[in-house]
Design a protein around this motif. Structure first.
Motif, short mmCIF file in Angstrom:
data_model
loop_
_atom_site.label_atom_id
_atom_site.label_comp_id
_atom_site.label_asym_id
_atom_site.label_seq_id
_atom_site.Cartn_x
_atom_site.Cartn_y
_atom_site.Cartn_z
N VAL A 178 -6.72 -2.83 -3.35
CA VAL A 178 -6.30 -4.04 -4.09
C VAL A 178 -4.77 -4.11 -4.20
N ALA A 179 -4.15 -2.95 -4.38
CA ALA A 179 -2.70 -2.93 -4.62
C ALA A 179 -1.92 -3.30 -3.36
N ASN A 180 -0.74 -3.86 -3.57
CA ASN A 180 0.13 -4.21 -2.45
C ASN A 180 1.14 -3.09 -2.22
N LEU A 181 1.25 -2.67 -0.98
CA LEU A 181 2.19 -1.59 -0.66
C LEU A 181 3.62 -2.14 -0.63
N ALA A 182 4.48 -1.50 -1.41
CA ALA A 182 5.88 -1.94 -1.49
C ALA A 182 6.83 -1.01 -0.75
N PHE A 183 6.42 0.23 -0.59
CA PHE A 183 7.29 1.21 0.08
C PHE A 183 6.48 2.44 0.41
N SER A 184 6.86 3.11 1.48
CA SER A 184 6.31 4.42 1.78
C SER A 184 7.40 5.24 2.44
N GLY A 185 7.57 6.45 1.99
CA GLY A 185 8.60 7.29 2.57
C GLY A 185 8.76 8.59 1.82
N ALA A 186 9.83 9.29 2.12
CA ALA A 186 10.07 10.58 1.47
C ALA A 186 10.41 10.37 0.00
N PRO A 187 9.94 11.27 -0.87
CA PRO A 187 10.24 11.12 -2.29
C PRO A 187 11.75 11.05 -2.59
N TRP A 188 12.57 11.79 -1.83
CA TRP A 188 14.00 11.78 -2.13
C TRP A 188 14.62 10.41 -1.88
N ARG A 189 14.03 9.67 -0.92
CA ARG A 189 14.57 8.33 -0.66
C ARG A 189 14.28 7.40 -1.83
N GLU B 63 -19.92 6.52 -26.41
CA GLU B 63 -19.13 6.51 -27.64
C GLU B 63 -18.15 5.34 -27.66
N LEU B 64 -17.60 5.06 -26.50
CA LEU B 64 -16.56 4.03 -26.41
C LEU B 64 -16.76 3.21 -25.14
N VAL B 65 -16.82 1.91 -25.30
CA VAL B 65 -16.88 0.99 -24.16
C VAL B 65 -15.62 0.14 -24.23
N ILE B 66 -14.86 0.13 -23.13
CA ILE B 66 -13.57 -0.55 -23.12
C ILE B 66 -13.65 -1.76 -22.20
N LEU B 67 -13.22 -2.90 -22.69
CA LEU B 67 -13.19 -4.12 -21.88
C LEU B 67 -11.80 -4.33 -21.33
N ARG B 68 -11.74 -4.55 -20.04
CA ARG B 68 -10.45 -4.78 -19.39
C ARG B 68 -10.49 -6.03 -18.56
N ARG B 69 -9.31 -6.56 -18.27
CA ARG B 69 -9.15 -7.71 -17.38
C ARG B 69 -9.07 -7.22 -15.93
N PRO B 70 -9.35 -8.11 -14.96
CA PRO B 70 -9.20 -7.72 -13.56
C PRO B 70 -7.74 -7.40 -13.22
N ILE B 71 -7.56 -6.53 -12.27
CA ILE B 71 -6.22 -6.22 -11.77
C ILE B 71 -6.04 -6.90 -10.42
N ALA B 72 -4.79 -7.01 -10.00
CA ALA B 72 -4.50 -7.61 -8.70
C ALA B 72 -3.18 -7.08 -8.18
N GLY B 73 -3.03 -7.10 -6.88
CA GLY B 73 -1.76 -6.71 -6.28
C GLY B 73 -0.67 -7.68 -6.69
N GLY B 74 0.51 -7.17 -6.98
CA GLY B 74 1.60 -8.03 -7.48
C GLY B 74 2.43 -8.60 -6.36
#
Lengths: 216, 74
Positions: A178-189, B63-74
């Protein structure tokens, strides 16, 4: 992390589901793309210097481009974990309490110092922020920066992280899909482009990832 | 005492509390649970360190049920 697919993956049905093999491929492609963006500038600068030494100002400009392009990519990656403005104190405190219940002592301590929550997964060590996450791959030699967030305005910072953390724990590969990739590389960069407060989180993530078996 | 909470702009809100032995409270919680899912929330149950599970029915024993909203790539 458990098995059922994250429902949000349906919104990006065209993307192949992320897994360790695909991430390795994306990492390599990212590196090759960066090389392809920088080598022509360096080669042209060298050629100009060989043909006409007096063209060195142009050569310097080309080298500056070769330096700046990877830096801009790293900066884009760093921005996914840049601290955001806080909500009112009371909701923030309440949200922080819930987040604290979800993670252990060490994670709470790192979050208090850096704003990121570490989470060990099958793909590596995640550092979850309000609007994105870093993934340090096993061995600690590569970091992926993911832009991902909950589209709900006004949520406190702790709740934003808890949203991402719960989704990550439910389906790690779906989360990376789901997430969008923004960067990939060496940690120091990436490290030098992070705000100073966040850098210890990356250092901790790399240390944790070095304990993992390198597979990426 | 089990709790159904929703992450929202207040930090979080407790929408229902119940014990498995209290049938009426469970029914109220289940109704609230369904209403929140209809409103677009996802329900999550944590299952120990580093694990969570999405649920589509109220897990009465949780013990605990948590409701969350959908996530999406920014």
């Amino acid at each position: 992390m458990s098995g059922a697919a994250l429902p949000e993956t349906a919104a990006v049905h065209w993307r192949p589901r992320a897994d360790a093999r695909r991430l390795r491929g994306r990492g390599r492609t990212w590196t090759l793309t960066t090389v392809a963006h920088t080598v022509p500038f360096i080669a042209t600068a060298a050629l100009l210097a060989a043909l006409e030494p007096l063209s060195f100002p142009v050569g310097l400009a080309l080298l500056a481009h070769a330096w700046a392009i990877p830096e801009l990519y790293a900066r884009r990656g760093a921005n996914v974990v840049r601290p955001r403005p806080r909500a009112d104190a009371a909701p923030e405190a309440l949200a922080l309490g819930l987040l604290g219940d979800l993670v252990g002592h060490d994670a709470r301590e790192l979050h208090a110092r850096t704003g990121l929550v570490p989470e060990r997964g099958a793909l590596g060590v995640w550092l979850v922020g309000e609007a994105g996450a870093l993934l340090v791959t096993p061995g600690g030699r590569r970091v992926f920066c993911w832009c991902v967030q909950v589209a709900e305005p006004g949520l406190p910072s702790g709740d934003r992280i808890a949203h991402l953390l719960l989704a990550l724990r439910a389906d790690e590969e779906g989360f990376a899909t789901v997430a969008n990739l923004a960067f990939s590389g060496a940690p120091w960069r990436l490290r030098r482009r992070l705000v100073p407060r966040v850098r210890p989180a990356l250092d901790a993530g790399v240390r944790m990832a070095r304990v993992s078996t390198p597979s990426m | 005492m089990s709790r159904l909470i929703r992450m929202d702009t207040t930090g979080h809100s407790t929408l229902a509390e119940w014990t498995a032995a209290d049938g009426a409270a469970v029914e109220r919680a289940a109704a609230e649970f369904r209403a929140q899912l209809d409103a677009g929330y996802y329900a999550m149950v944590t299952e120990g360190e580093g694990k969570a599970r999405q649920v589509s029915e109220l897990p009465v024993e949780a013990e605990l049920v948590i409701l969350r909203r959908p996530i999406a790539g920014g």
